[in-house]
Each structure stands twice: as C-alpha cells, then as structure tokens.
Motif scaffolding. Structure first.
Motif, PDB file in Angstrom:
ATOM      1  N   TRP A  19     -45.162 -20.524  30.656  1.00 24.00           N
ATOM      2  CA  TRP A  19     -45.411 -19.411  31.732  1.00 24.00           C
ATOM      3  C   TRP A  19     -44.274 -19.584  32.819  1.00 24.00           C
ATOM      4  CZ3 TRP A  19     -46.613 -14.729  32.710  1.00 24.00           C
ATOM      5  CH2 TRP A  19     -46.863 -14.470  34.023  1.00 24.00           C
ATOM      6  N   ASN A  20     -43.617 -18.624  33.484  1.00 20.55           N
ATOM      7  CA  ASN A  20     -42.768 -18.768  34.317  1.00 20.55           C
ATOM      8  C   ASN A  20     -42.428 -17.725  35.059  1.00 20.55           C
ATOM      9  OD1 ASN A  20     -40.257 -19.656  35.860  1.00 20.55           O
ATOM     10  ND2 ASN A  20     -39.105 -20.181  34.024  1.00 20.55           N
ATOM     11  N   PRO A  21     -43.254 -17.776  36.328  1.00 20.76           N
ATOM     12  CA  PRO A  21     -43.120 -16.625  37.106  1.00 20.76           C
ATOM     13  C   PRO A  21     -42.324 -16.886  38.625  1.00 20.76           C
ATOM     14  CG  PRO A  21     -44.891 -18.133  37.773  1.00 20.76           C
ATOM     15  CD  PRO A  21     -44.114 -18.734  36.543  1.00 20.76           C
ATOM     16  N   THR A  22     -41.129 -17.717  38.257  1.00 25.94           N
ATOM     17  CA  THR A  22     -40.187 -18.000  39.365  1.00 25.94           C
ATOM     18  C   THR A  22     -39.482 -16.700  39.636  1.00 25.94           C
ATOM     19  OG1 THR A  22     -38.713 -19.016  37.882  1.00 25.94           O
ATOM     20  CG2 THR A  22     -40.339 -20.591  38.698  1.00 25.94           C
ATOM     21  N   ALA A  23     -38.730 -16.742  40.666  1.00 26.30           N
ATOM     22  CA  ALA A  23     -37.671 -15.643  41.016  1.00 26.30           C
ATOM     23  C   ALA A  23     -36.408 -15.927  40.192  1.00 26.30           C
ATOM     24  CB  ALA A  23     -37.488 -15.811  42.541  1.00 26.30           C
ATOM     25  N   LYS A  24     -36.320 -17.022  40.183  1.00 24.70           N
ATOM     26  CA  LYS A  24     -35.084 -17.177  39.182  1.00 24.70           C
ATOM     27  C   LYS A  24     -35.221 -16.734  37.646  1.00 24.70           C
ATOM     28  CE  LYS A  24     -31.707 -20.598  38.028  1.00 24.70           C
ATOM     29  NZ  LYS A  24     -31.867 -22.198  37.234  1.00 24.70           N
ATOM     30  N   ILE A  73     -37.453 -14.445  36.500  1.00 21.79           N
ATOM     31  CA  ILE A  73     -37.548 -13.107  36.693  1.00 21.79           C
ATOM     32  C   ILE A  73     -36.299 -12.275  36.695  1.00 21.79           C
ATOM     33  CG2 ILE A  73     -38.794 -11.079  37.834  1.00 21.79           C
ATOM     34  CD1 ILE A  73     -41.016 -13.073  38.426  1.00 21.79           C
ATOM     35  N   LYS A  74     -35.487 -12.654  37.774  1.00 24.18           N
ATOM     36  CA  LYS A  74     -34.266 -12.023  38.054  1.00 24.18           C
ATOM     37  C   LYS A  74     -33.310 -12.261  36.756  1.00 24.18           C
ATOM     38  CE  LYS A  74     -34.822 -11.765  42.980  1.00 24.18           C
ATOM     39  NZ  LYS A  74     -33.968 -12.053  44.266  1.00 24.18           N
ATOM     40  N   GLY A  75     -33.374 -13.306  36.096  1.00 25.90           N
ATOM     41  CA  GLY A  75     -32.480 -13.502  34.911  1.00 25.90           C
ATOM     42  C   GLY A  75     -32.897 -12.831  33.829  1.00 25.90           C
ATOM     43  N   GLN A  76     -34.301 -12.633  33.583  1.00 25.16           N
ATOM     44  CA  GLN A  76     -34.894 -11.791  32.426  1.00 25.16           C
ATOM     45  C   GLN A  76     -34.675 -10.394  32.556  1.00 25.16           C
ATOM     46  OE1 GLN A  76     -35.739 -13.240  29.417  1.00 25.16           O
ATOM     47  NE2 GLN A  76     -34.817 -15.024  30.433  1.00 25.16           N
ATOM     48  N   ASP A  87     -37.380  -7.479  45.606  1.00 26.45           N
ATOM     49  CA  ASP A  87     -35.999  -7.661  45.578  1.00 26.45           C
ATOM     50  C   ASP A  87     -35.337  -6.440  44.619  1.00 26.45           C
ATOM     51  OD1 ASP A  87     -35.949  -9.213  47.674  1.00 26.45           O
ATOM     52  OD2 ASP A  87     -35.471 -11.175  46.366  1.00 26.45           O
ATOM     53  N   LEU A  88     -35.680  -6.770  43.322  1.00 24.14           N
ATOM     54  CA  LEU A  88     -35.408  -5.972  42.526  1.00 24.14           C
ATOM     55  C   LEU A  88     -35.688  -4.407  42.587  1.00 24.14           C
ATOM     56  CD1 LEU A  88     -36.628  -8.080  39.196  1.00 24.14           C
ATOM     57  CD2 LEU A  88     -34.480  -7.886  40.035  1.00 24.14           C
ATOM     58  N   GLY A 108     -32.776  -1.242  43.344  1.00 28.40           N
ATOM     59  CA  GLY A 108     -32.549  -0.358  42.416  1.00 28.40           C
ATOM     60  C   GLY A 108     -33.025  -0.784  40.780  1.00 28.40           C
ATOM     61  N   ILE A 109     -32.941  -1.988  40.539  1.00 29.14           N
ATOM     62  CA  ILE A 109     -32.893  -2.351  39.205  1.00 29.14           C
ATOM     63  C   ILE A 109     -34.133  -2.109  38.323  1.00 29.14           C
ATOM     64  CG2 ILE A 109     -32.767  -4.515  37.731  1.00 29.14           C
ATOM     65  CD1 ILE A 109     -31.129  -5.700  40.060  1.00 29.14           C
ATOM     66  N   ILE A 110     -35.312  -2.045  39.404  1.00 25.73           N
ATOM     67  CA  ILE A 110     -36.499  -1.524  38.962  1.00 25.73           C
ATOM     68  C   ILE A 110     -37.031  -0.501  39.630  1.00 25.73           C
ATOM     69  CG2 ILE A 110     -37.134  -3.791  37.703  1.00 25.73           C
ATOM     70  CD1 ILE A 110     -39.177  -4.011  40.010  1.00 25.73           C
ATOM     71  N   LYS A 111     -38.039   0.365  39.255  1.00 24.65           N
ATOM     72  CA  LYS A 111     -38.378   1.623  39.870  1.00 24.65           C
ATOM     73  C   LYS A 111     -39.724   1.253  40.664  1.00 24.65           C
ATOM     74  CE  LYS A 111     -35.793   5.070  37.611  1.00 24.65           C
ATOM     75  NZ  LYS A 111     -36.031   5.879  36.277  1.00 24.65           N
ATOM     76  N   SER A 112     -40.534   0.285  39.840  1.00 28.47           N
ATOM     77  CA  SER A 112     -41.850   0.126  40.212  1.00 28.47           C
ATOM     78  C   SER A 112     -42.397  -1.211  39.619  1.00 28.47           C
ATOM     79  CB  SER A 112     -42.717   1.138  39.896  1.00 28.47           C
ATOM     80  OG  SER A 112     -43.967   1.092  40.683  1.00 28.47           O
ATOM     81  N   TYR A 113     -43.340  -1.859  40.183  1.00 27.37           N
ATOM     82  CA  TYR A 113     -43.714  -3.060  39.524  1.00 27.37           C
ATOM     83  C   TYR A 113     -45.409  -3.212  39.468  1.00 27.37           C
ATOM     84  CZ  TYR A 113     -44.251  -5.367  44.124  1.00 27.37           C
ATOM     85  OH  TYR A 113     -44.575  -5.684  45.340  1.00 27.37           O
TER      86      TYR A 113
END
Ligand SMILES: NC(=O)c1ccc[n+]([C@@H]2O[C@H](COP(=O)([O-])OP(=O)(O)OC[C@H]3O[C@@H](n4cnc5c(N)ncnc54)[C@H](OP(=O)(O)O)[C@@H]3O)[C@@H](O)[C@H]2O)c1
Length: 303
Positions: free
Chosen positions: A93-98, A100-103, A139-140, A144-149
C-alpha cells in the motif's frame, strides 16, 4: 437512465459499468459490452490501475477512446496499491504524494487520455499521512491532470477523515441488502456521490442465485450461514423473482450510483432490464422482508 451530478460537476449515470470483471482476454466481447453500456446511456466506467495489473485500464481505455467523439462519458480509476506487472502481484500500500504523482502518469498513458475524470484512492488506512495524500490529489486537480477525486474505502475512520478534511467528490463502498453496513454512515455522506459497488453480491442477487450461493458462498458470508442465505433469498423471491431489481431498488433508496460489474453481455442486458424494473418498484412492498436481513455494522477501523 437517470444521471447524477457531483459537486465537482461530474455527470454520472445512476448505473455505472464496473470494469473489473470484463472478459479482457476477448477484446471483441469486451467491446460489445462497453458499446451496449453506452447505448443504454451508461456514462460512468469504473476501473483501477490494480485490475489485471494495468491491463484493465489499457483495454477499457483503448475501447472507450473509439467512442469519445460520439459519447460523453466519465472514466474513474484508482491508485494506492503498488503492484508488479511482471509478477502479476500486489506488492503493498502506498498513498504517498510521490507515488500518486508518479502513478497518475502511468494511468494516463495506459488509458490514452490527457486527464483523468475521477481519480480515487483505492483504500487507505488511518495510519497513512492522509494530509499528504489529500494534497497530492489537490495538486493534480489544480494542474488539470485530474478533474475530480474520490475515495474507495469501507473503513469508517478513514471515510470520516476524508469527509471532514478533503474535497472528495465520491465515495465508493460495497453496499447491497446483505452488506448493509454502509447504512449507518449515509447521513454523513450527503455531500458526496455515494457509489455502491458489489450491488449483486457477485451474482447472488440474480437469476443465478442458487448456483452462486453454492459455488461462491458455500460457507455463507458475514454472519449468515449458507442455509440462512438460502432461506432469506427464497423469501425475497416470493416478493419478486427479479432479485437484481430488488437489490437495485434497495441500493438507490440510500446511495446515488450503482457500480455493477459483469463478465458477459447477457448479464449486462439482464441487469439493464432489471434497472428499468427497479424504477417501478415501490420499496414499501418489500420492506417486511428487508427487516429480516441482519443489520450489520463495520466492527473494525472505527477509531
Ligand atoms: N475496492 C474497490 O474499489 C472495488 C472493489 C471491488 C469492486 N469495485 C468496482 O465495483 C464493480 C462492481 O463490483 P463487483 O464486481 O463486486 O459487483 P457485482 O455487480 O456484485 O458482481 C459482479 C459479478 O456478478 C455476476 N453477475 C453480474 N450480473 C449478473 C447476472 N445478470 N447474472 C448472473 N451473474 C451476474 C458476475 O459474476 P461472474 O463474472 O462470476 O459471472 C459479475 O462479474 C467492479 O467492477 C469494480 O469496478 C471496486
């Protein structure tokens, strides 16, 4: 098809297609299912990076891209589970910013899209650095990389944290007449779109109920024995032989969206017929039998 609008302006069909069990090994059959879903005005497609270790995103993304000029639809995917594509294994399990932003880049690439409509955290624990995770999603979104989360979780403490401290647009959890644990949370979820996954309990609420009970749940489930399940499903069938319609009606009385999974076109055709029937059902006609389902609660992850 009734549509639901989220706070963040996603337009989501009341019945969504869960892509996890699509027959990816046969892309023609998969495309027939997706094409039929679109023809029924299903406009939300739910996948995850973890499903078939990236392949689900690739195949559904590729097929859907052929329909983009003719249909408006929303694709949701998920992140947080590290996996090894070659070993076909979940690693952790990996919920780090690094992470998520990589994946997110990998998911964009696999689905061949410029941005992700709905990016969901695929689980989560109370021990995570949740503020870091939330900031990564924000941040994402700002970029504009994601519209919603959104969040996919069945842990009350995690759900509570995200509801109070983030702008999640959607919450996905398993919900059906047997797994009615989410009911106690519903009043706190009024500001998010609640997406019910597992609406048919892997086929238990279908015409194949007896077979599914025997093959998938021979030892029962939760605190139901197999005999108890058999008895209660039998009583439900006396109300209507369309268990799918009854389950859909039950779910839509509390949740906003049904994320229904199929592995064949025939299943989706049947489920859409049942969805139409569910809109005609009066819940009070089967409230007596619903009382017989055990009122379950989430026993863990409460504090
Ligand atoms: N943690 C998460 O975020 C998470 C977890 C699970 C699921 N999900 C999402 O939710 C979606 C739905 O979840 P689910 O697959 O558990 O839901 P489900 O709708 O309860 O179960 C789907 C399965 O039920 C059977 N089925 C469906 N319609 C049928 C019919 N008319 N007749 C007979 N059998 C039928 C099929 O099983 P067979 O294929 O065996 O025939 C199908 O694969 C997934 O696709 C995924 O997108 C998310």
């Amino acid at each position: 098809m009734i549509n639901v609008q989220s706070n963040n302006n996603l337009i989501l069909s009341q019945v969504a297609l869960g892509c996890m069990n699509l027959p990816l090994e046969d892309e023609i059959k998969t495309e027939e299912i997706i094409e039929y879903a679109l023809s029924e005005n299903i406009n939300y497609f739910d996948t995850a990076d973890l499903y078939q270790f990236g392949r689900n995103e690739e195949v559904t993304g590729k097929i859907l891209s052929r329909y983009r000029s003719r249909h408006d639809f929303t694709i949701g995917t998920k992140v947080g589970n590290e996996f090894d594509r070659h070993l076909q294994q979940k690693i952790g399990w990996n919920p780090t910013a690094k992470y998520i932003k990589g994946q997110v880049k990998n998911s964009l690439h696999r689905m061949n899209v410029d941005s992700i409509d709905l990016y969901q955290l695929h689980g989560g624990t109370i021990e995570d650095d949740k503020d870091e995770t939330i900031e990564a999603f924000e941040d994402l979104k700002a970029e504009g990389i994601i519209k919603s989360y959104g969040l996919s979780s069945i842990r009350p403490n995690v759900i509570d944290y995200y509801i109070r401290n983030s702008n999640i647009d959607t919450l996905m959890l398993q919900f059906n007449p047997i797994d009615n644990r989410p009911l106690e949370l519903m009043t706190s979820l009024e500001d998010v779109v609640v997406m019910a996954r597992g609406p048919l309990m892997q086929g238990l609420f279908t015409q194949k109920s007896a077979e599914v009970l025997q093959h998938k749940f021979p030892d029962g489930m939760f605190n139901y024995s197999s005999d108890e399940l058999n008895a209660i499903l039998g009583e439900l069938m006396e109300v209507s032989d369309d268990l799918t319609a009854l389950s859909y009606r039950y779910i839509l009385d509390s949740a906003n969206i049904i994320v229904s999974g199929v592995s064949t076109l025939e299943q989706l055709e049947n489920n859409m017929d049942s969805y139409r029937k569910s809109l005609e059902i009066n819940s009070s006609d089967f409230s007596g039998i619903l009382q017989k389902f055990k009122k379950l609660r989430y026993e863990e992850h409460r504090i």
